[in-house]
Design an enzyme around this catalytic site. Structure first.
Site, PDB file in Angstrom:
ATOM      1  N   ASP A 165      11.015 -28.588  17.029  1.00 57.46           N
ATOM      2  CA  ASP A 165      11.536 -29.294  18.190  1.00 57.46           C
ATOM      3  C   ASP A 165      13.015 -29.006  18.430  1.00 57.46           C
ATOM      4  OD1 ASP A 165      11.999 -30.563  15.773  1.00 57.46           O
ATOM      5  OD2 ASP A 165      11.392 -32.561  16.438  1.00 57.46           O
ATOM      6  N   TYR A 166      13.807 -29.143  17.387  1.00 63.84           N
ATOM      7  CA  TYR A 166      15.249 -28.899  17.486  1.00 63.84           C
ATOM      8  C   TYR A 166      15.533 -27.454  17.896  1.00 63.84           C
ATOM      9  CZ  TYR A 166      20.017 -28.098  15.750  1.00 63.84           C
ATOM     10  OH  TYR A 166      21.342 -27.735  15.623  1.00 63.84           O
TER      11      TYR A 166
END
Length: 260
Positions: A165-166
């Site tokens: 996600d990051y």
């Protein structure tokens, strides 16, 4: 573009640092304060930390609460800063990080990763950058000068820990950096990214096991992990007059671990 300025000394700039009250953001704020810039310390919940930073240079620092995901809140913050300092924001550092911890044991793995995980990071990282750029763009265009500096990561070159996600959000921010540089260059506005690896230590990396720090340090030419203060100093380059002909670039600051 006629009337655009190639450069502006750091001590004449008005710098907005999103997420500027704690962690890496606090180091970035202090770096600009040290160089004499006027700084807007944006914060979401860290009112006490923001006030403490503002007190270090009260005549040149303004602490303002705003959720960067909220376009109206960002516009209100930019308007307040212009009224306070009597001039538009010249420089934006998109540093705000949605709630996140660099802990590989707790990360969502591929089979459990949800769109909500990805969306949460995209909202804070990409939407936040869109909101700050759009809110400050009229002032930058009017002044014929602007600097946008986005904080990225070396994980999309070397996903040593697959934080899906990051990393996806930061990769999108790099793409946005490069497209914006083409769109805004004629206005005298440069757009660049500074990408770190694991930093020792920020709020987000505090959960990182010691063994990971040791592995990273042993893999870099400098044999140590980059500090937040070192990263912040490198970021100053893209705001300084020395970078006046540099745009659309991604500078990796990680002790030489990754070659861009």
């Amino acid at each position: 573009m006629p009337g655009s300025k190639l450069s502006l000394p750091l001590n004449e700039q008005i710098v907005l640092v999103t997420g500027g009250a704690r962690g890496l953001g606090a180091h970035i704020t202090r770096a600009f304060q040290r160089e004499g810039a006027r700084v807007i310390v944006n914060y979401f919940r860290s009112a006490e930390a923001a006030a403490a930073l503002a007190a270090q240079a009260p005549d040149r620092t303004l602490a303002v609460a705003a959720d960067v995901r909220d376009a109206r809140a960002v516009q209100a913050m930019v308007d307040r800063a212009q009224q306070h300092f009597g001039a538009p924001v010249s420089t934006v550092v998109n540093n705000a990080l949605p709630e996140f911890q660099f802990n590989g044991d707790q990360r969502p793995h591929a089979d459990a990763l949800s769109w909500e995980n990805l969306s949460q990071q995209m909202e804070g990282t990409l939407r936040g950058a869109l909101n700050t750029v759009q809110a400050t763009l009229p002032g930058m265009r009017g002044a014929g000068f602007g600097r946008v500096i986005n904080v990225g990561t070396n994980l999309f070159q070397n996903p040593v820990v697959p934080y899906h996600d990051y990393t996806a959000a930061k990769a999108a921010l790099l793409s946005f950096t490069r497209t914006l540089s083409h769109d805004l260059g004629p206005d005298g506005i440069t757009v660049n990214m500074v990408s770190g690896g694991l930093l020792r230590t920020t709020d987000a990396s505090a959960a990182t096991p010691e063994a990971v720090f040791e592995l990273i340090a042993g893999s870099t030419p400098l044999r140590r992990v980059t500090t937040p203060a070192e990263f912040a100093d490198a970021l100053l380059f893209f705001a300084s007059p020395w970078s006046r002909s540099v745009t659309g670039q991604n500078l990796v600051v990680d002790g030489g671990l990754v070659h861009n």
